[in-house]
Scaffold this active site. Structure first.
Site, short mmCIF file in Angstrom:
data_model
loop_
_atom_site.label_atom_id
_atom_site.label_comp_id
_atom_site.label_asym_id
_atom_site.label_seq_id
_atom_site.Cartn_x
_atom_site.Cartn_y
_atom_site.Cartn_z
N ASN A 147 -23.79 -17.68 -10.99
CA ASN A 147 -24.24 -18.94 -10.38
C ASN A 147 -24.65 -19.96 -11.43
O ASN A 147 -25.70 -20.58 -11.32
CB ASN A 147 -25.42 -18.72 -9.43
CG ASN A 147 -24.99 -18.08 -8.13
OD1 ASN A 147 -24.14 -18.64 -7.44
ND2 ASN A 147 -25.54 -16.93 -7.83
N HIS A 148 -23.85 -20.08 -12.44
CA HIS A 148 -24.10 -21.10 -13.45
C HIS A 148 -22.80 -21.38 -14.22
O HIS A 148 -21.81 -20.66 -14.03
CB HIS A 148 -25.23 -20.67 -14.42
CG HIS A 148 -24.93 -19.47 -15.23
ND1 HIS A 148 -25.49 -18.23 -15.01
CD2 HIS A 148 -24.10 -19.30 -16.29
CE1 HIS A 148 -25.03 -17.37 -15.88
NE2 HIS A 148 -24.18 -17.98 -16.67
N ALA A 149 -22.84 -22.40 -15.03
CA ALA A 149 -21.72 -22.69 -15.95
C ALA A 149 -22.31 -22.77 -17.37
O ALA A 149 -23.53 -22.85 -17.54
CB ALA A 149 -21.06 -24.01 -15.59
#
Ligand code: TYD
Length: 138
Positions: free
Chosen positions: A54-56
């Site tokens: 849930n991130h970049a």
């Protein structure tokens, strides 16, 4: 061998399989476009279908290898979505920078090994999806 390092893709990991088990190996500069500065692994998953990620990452590039079970990696560049099922160490997933990722551990016994282009840096993370879309320019 990877031709276009701007795209996520599966890379075959050389191996030596015999009656004693499966040995996998790779030399970094033969398959990746970065030097590995950090290795981390995620294991001891509490339940099937556990989600992480849930991130970049703004700049970090990674190479992900699943062992012991299936792991689904969903990637998103803001415009296009990609899904990869890592079921064995026969193929690892090259993940260039700038992609939002959701990592789903389909099996409790699956572990994910990650070879990363840089040390841990909190400010390399984008954890808000709207912010990610804004930075992606879409
Ligand atoms: P995080 O990257 O959020 O894990 P995931 O994306 O799999 O959910 O990391 C979880 C915690 O671990 C976070 O507090 C930062 C810490 N961490 C480090 O200190 N060093 C590292 O190399 C990594 C990957 C995480």
């Amino acid at each position: 061998m990877i031709k276009d390092f701007s795209k996520p893709q599966l890379i075959e990991i050389p191996n030596c399989k015999d009656e004693r088990g499966d040995l996998f190996f790779f030399e970094i500069n033969k398959i990746l476009d970065f030097d590995v500065k950090r290795v981390y692994f995620i294991t001891n998953i509490p339940q099937e279908n556990q989600i992480r990620g849930n991130h970049a990452h703004k700049n970090l590039k990674q190479f992900m290898v699943a062992v012991g079970g299936e792991i689904e990696i969903a990637l998103d560049d803001g415009e296009n979505k990609f899904k990869f099922d890592l079921k064995s160490a026969d193929f690892g997933l090259y993940v260039p920078n700038g992609l939002w990722r959701d990592v789903k551990f389909k099996d409790k016994n699956a572990s994910l090994f990650v070879f990363a282009s840089d040390i841990y840096q909190k400010d390399d993370y984008i954890e808000d999806y709207q912010e990610f879309l804004r930075l992606s320019g879409v």
